[in-house]
Design an enzyme around this catalytic site. Structure first.
Site, short mmCIF file in Angstrom:
data_model
loop_
_atom_site.label_atom_id
_atom_site.label_comp_id
_atom_site.label_asym_id
_atom_site.label_seq_id
_atom_site.Cartn_x
_atom_site.Cartn_y
_atom_site.Cartn_z
N PRO A 2 0.81 -1.21 0.00
CA PRO A 2 0.00 0.00 0.00
C PRO A 2 0.85 1.26 0.00
CG PRO A 2 -0.57 -1.43 1.86
CD PRO A 2 0.73 -1.89 1.32
N GLU A 3 0.52 2.16 -0.89
CA GLU A 3 1.08 3.51 -0.89
C GLU A 3 -0.02 4.42 -0.33
OE1 GLU A 3 2.90 4.40 -4.72
OE2 GLU A 3 3.13 2.27 -5.15
N HIS A 94 -0.14 -16.31 8.49
CA HIS A 94 0.32 -14.96 8.16
C HIS A 94 -0.48 -13.88 8.90
CE1 HIS A 94 2.83 -16.80 5.23
NE2 HIS A 94 1.82 -17.23 4.49
N ARG A 113 4.72 -11.38 3.90
CA ARG A 113 6.18 -11.21 3.79
C ARG A 113 6.78 -10.62 5.07
NH1 ARG A 113 7.47 -8.65 -2.02
NH2 ARG A 113 9.60 -9.11 -1.37
#
Length: 272
Positions: A2-3, A94, A113
């Site tokens: 996300p930006e 996760h 990640r």
DNA sequence: CCGAACCTGTGT
DNA sequence: ACACAGGTTCGG
């Protein structure tokens, strides 16, 4: 992942569900994504608190709890935070944070990640980021002169300057490429040579970001909003992910190179 | 300033 | 098997 537009969309989509909710139970299942003050316990810090506000600075989601405390949440490349009206929601290997809200369902933070971070803020969630996050790209106090003064003091490629979150925050790889395309600026051009073009570049930055927010963010693979929905901005991108396609302005072919280790997409004819 | 490192997943 | 992915930080 996300930006700025994605985190802004996330904030807006979570707010109606989280604002005013009391955190009944919390589970932080990975210590290594937490930045916490020594001696503090994340559960004790969180459980029993009310969520008094959601904010954003750059790519950080600011979760404000009562008494000016809170968490600054970063999503790395693959992070999501999804609200479920009722348990269990998606909880797998996760899922690193789960909050159960009294009578208002559950929020799950996933980051496959593990590049994301939760920064504990015992006194002032907006101050905890300190100087690691500069002025937000959509801050109305930012003007062309200030923008140029911040980014122009270097011979680095302009794209690298746009990606430096300590200077101006919120742009990532997608929107840096898109903004440079709209401004007609070559990504490898040295920042110190942009004299007279800062106003235009800032306008392009704001344009691509506000359009992306309007389309609820860009989903390539993992981005989701607070309800698990994809964003619709991908089809509105001009250069990012469009290698070999025609430039929407001049019909030359969009190219890809590597700059500072990041894939960089541009029109070789329109950008200089 | 570039590359590597930190991670997992996906696509070729 | 290898390249690549929306991010950030560190070392050389």
């Amino acid at each position: 992942m996300p930006e700025l537009p994605e985190v802004e969309t996330l904030k807006r989509s979570l707010t109606p569900h989280l604002l005013g909710a009391v955190i009944m139970e919390a589970r932080f299942s990975r210590r290594d994504i937490l930045e916490i003050s020594p001696g503090e316990d994340p559960n004790r810090f969180t459980v029993g608190s009310q969520i008094t506000g959601l904010g954003r600075k750059g790519k950080y989601l600011l979760v404000e709890l009562d008494h000016r405390r809170g968490w600054a949440v970063h999503f790395g490349m693959s992070g999501t935070m999804i609200h479920y009206p009722e348990a269990p929601g998606l909880v797998d290997q996760h899922t690193h944070v789960v909050w159960d809200l009294r009578g208002r369902g559950r929020v799950c933070y996933r980051a496959p990640r593990r590049f994301g971070r939760w920064i504990m803020a015992p006194s002032g969630v907006s101050e905890v980021l300190g100087d690691r996050v500069g002025v937000d790209a959509l801050d109305p106090n930012l003007d062309g002169d200030r923008f140029g003064a911040l980014l122009g003091q270097s011979r680095s490629p302009i794209k690298s300057r746009l990606l430096n979150q300590r200077l101006v925050s919120g742009l990532g790889n997608i929107y840096a490429d898109e903004a440079l395309f709209y401004a007609g600026v070559d990504p490898i051009r040295r920042a110190s040579t942009l004299e007279g073009r800062w106003e235009g570049l800032l306008e392009s930055v704001r344009g691509v970001l506000t359009e992306a927010i309007r389309h609820r963010g860009t989903t390539f693979s993992t981005y989701r909003d607070g309800q698990g929905c994809e964003g619709g901005n991908r089809q509105h991108l001009s250069v990012y992910g469009r290698v070999g396609q025609a430039c929407p302005r001049c019909a030359a072919l969009i190219q890809r190179s590597v700059l500072g280790g990041r894939g960089t997409h541009y029109c070789p004819s329109c950008q200089n």
